[in-house]
Design a protein around this motif. Sequence first.
Motif, mmCIF file in Angstrom:
data_model
loop_
_atom_site.group_PDB
_atom_site.id
_atom_site.type_symbol
_atom_site.label_atom_id
_atom_site.label_comp_id
_atom_site.label_asym_id
_atom_site.label_seq_id
_atom_site.Cartn_x
_atom_site.Cartn_y
_atom_site.Cartn_z
ATOM 1 N N THR A 139 -0.715 -0.092 3.220
ATOM 2 C CA THR A 139 -1.296 0.336 1.778
ATOM 3 C C THR A 139 0.166 1.046 1.187
ATOM 4 O O THR A 139 0.576 2.065 1.670
ATOM 5 N N LEU B 159 -6.330 -5.444 -3.970
ATOM 6 C CA LEU B 159 -7.058 -4.898 -3.087
ATOM 7 C C LEU B 159 -7.490 -6.018 -1.962
ATOM 8 O O LEU B 159 -7.833 -6.811 -2.285
ATOM 9 N N THR C 281 -3.317 -2.429 -1.695
ATOM 10 C CA THR C 281 -4.330 -1.584 -0.995
ATOM 11 C C THR C 281 -5.184 -2.310 -0.001
ATOM 12 O O THR C 281 -5.799 -3.408 -0.325
#
Length: 122
Positions: free
Chosen positions: A93, A11, A119
């Motif tokens: 993403t 992330l 992400t």
Amino acid sequence: QVQLVESGGGLVQAGGSLRLSCVASGRAFSSRTMAWFRQAPGKEREFVAGIDITWSGGRIAYEDSVKGRFTFSRDNVKNTVYLQMNSLKPEDTAVYYCAADNSRGPMKYTYWGQGTQVTVSS
């Protein structure tokens, strides 16, 4: 037989960077076409970047939306390919897959990794 293992996903905030790695087993790594693909939720898998030894003599190609932001590279000593991703956007993403061997056709890859999730938050 070739096994591919990806790593490096995670992330990250928009504008950030990640580097994906893909380690390949098997012989003759340096002569294999290698590539990165990605698949976002609800979308088809798409080519991102790769080196095409079989059909284009080793030319490195990028999907238009990643040109100037992503860099494909390979280390033939470590049997590893990388995807350096800079200036990441939320639309990047996806699950990113490493692929090898396109002897059946330019976009027909034989071997695939399990994928690594990337992400990008806005």
